[in-house]
Design an enzyme around this catalytic site. Structure first.
Site, PDB file in Angstrom:
ATOM      1  N   TYR A 157       0.841  -1.209   0.000  1.00  7.28           N
ATOM      2  CA  TYR A 157       0.000   0.000   0.000  1.00  7.28           C
ATOM      3  C   TYR A 157       0.869   1.249   0.000  1.00  7.28           C
ATOM      4  CZ  TYR A 157      -3.627   3.338   1.375  1.00  7.28           C
ATOM      5  OH  TYR A 157      -4.482   4.415   1.425  1.00  7.28           O
ATOM      6  N   LYS A 161       1.211   3.982  -3.112  1.00  2.00           N
ATOM      7  CA  LYS A 161       0.800   5.381  -2.944  1.00  2.00           C
ATOM      8  C   LYS A 161       1.977   6.340  -3.168  1.00  2.00           C
ATOM      9  CE  LYS A 161      -3.563   4.733  -2.148  1.00  2.00           C
ATOM     10  NZ  LYS A 161      -4.584   5.241  -3.094  1.00  2.00           N
ATOM     11  N   THR A 194     -13.552   5.826   6.755  1.00  2.00           N
ATOM     12  CA  THR A 194     -14.158   5.138   5.603  1.00  2.00           C
ATOM     13  C   THR A 194     -13.951   3.627   5.747  1.00  2.00           C
ATOM     14  OG1 THR A 194     -12.157   5.042   4.280  1.00  2.00           O
ATOM     15  CG2 THR A 194     -13.436   7.067   4.119  1.00  2.00           C
TER      16      THR A 194
END
Ligand SMILES: NC(=O)c1ccc[n+]([C@@H]2O[C@H](COP(=O)([O-])OP(=O)(O)OC[C@H]3O[C@@H](n4cnc5c(N)ncnc54)[C@H](O)[C@@H]3O)[C@@H](O)[C@H]2O)c1
Length: 259
Positions: A157, A161, A194
């Site tokens: 991840y 990014k 989220t």
């Protein structure tokens, strides 16, 4: 409030979190929106509720990208904005898994977060070049504060990014050097409440409480706060902003780690 009236936007990962907030915000600001997501049930429901169009899409399927862009152009006559928002975590540090599991997780997270973003930029630029009235557009890629301060618990991840930040700058400068009025910028969210954070919490219990404390505001962002930054970059308010980054992290990266 940025004026997006008449603009045509694609928002990936629209079923949840920041993508859903971006669809709501864009429709409220006057844009015509095609939302896409792998999650057909939630994506279609969000789009029906807001008045956006919906298409099922796995952003890592690069062959499908031109069809997604064509869908927006057929429906609305042009493409002004692409928000490369869909993303996932892989939940593994460099030494956490055996080789088969590690490389499977690595390949998938890079395919979605990085290759999906690159393929989206490429397909969008092809359409934006041909917009009625001349080449024009705005692409916003969603990175993460992990692109600057990476997670030891998720190498794939963090690396994906980090690469998105540089990808955006390469896209921005290519467009500029080719005299295309197509801007490309990165939004760097900090901890935002989220689904992706809920998934990460399951892999790393206590993560949500820990990341909330990293902001001196001592809270998570609401996805609508991130969507506000995205809407500004998508609008005509900032024509000299390209290759830029907007950090929306409640100053988490701005404070000395000892305080
Ligand atoms: N929430 C945070 O704290 C945070 C922080 C920094 C960056 N981000 C980034 O923001 C973006 C949005 O994440 P979110 O927080 O709203 O998470 P989320 O999980 O709520 O939403 C992500 C959406 O992307 C969709 N998706 C995942 N893989 C997909 C694929 N291959 N193709 C199409 N759709 C796919 C999911 O179905 C989901 O609807 C991501 O790129 C994420 O990395 C989030």
């Amino acid at each position: 409030m940025p004026d997006l009236s008449g603009k045509v936007a694609i928002v990936t990962g629209c079923a949840s979190g920041i993508g859903a907030a971006a669809v709501r915000r864009f429709v409220a600001d006057g844009a015509k929106v095609l939302g896409t997501d792998m999650d057909e049930t939630r994506g279609a429901a969000l789009c029906a509720e807001t008045g956006a169009l919906f298409a099922v899409q796995d952003v890592s399927d690069r062959a499908a990208w031109p069809q997604i862009v064509a869908r927006a152009v057929e429906a609305f006559g042009r493409l002004d904005i692409l928000i490369n928002n869909a993303g996932m975590v892989s939940g593994a540090g460099i030494g956490d898994l055996d080789d088969d599991a590690m490389f499977a997780a690595w390949d998938r997270v890079l395919a979605v977060n990085l290759t999906g973003t690159m393929a989206g930029c490429r397909a969008a630029i092809a359409a934006m070049r041909d917009n009625p009235g001349g080449a024009k557009g705005a692409i916003i890629n969603i990175a993460s504060t992990t692109a600057i301060a990476p997670l030891p618990t998720d190498v794939g991840y963090s690396a994906s990014k980090g690469a998105v930040r540089v990808l955006s700058k390469s896209v921005a400068t290519w467009c500029a050097q080719h005299q295309l009025d197509i801007r490309c910028n990165t939004v760097i969210p900090g901890a935002t409440m989220t689904g992706i954070l809920e998934a990460a919490e399951q892999q790393t219990p206590g993560l949500i409480a820990a990341v909330a404390k990293t902001s001196p505001l001592n809270r998570l962002a609401d996805p609508a706060e991130t969507a506000a930054a995205i809407a500004f970059l998508a609008s005509d308010e900032c024509p000299f902003m390209t290759g830029a980054e907007m950090v929306v992290d409640g100053a988490a990266l701005s404070i000395h780690p000892g305080f």
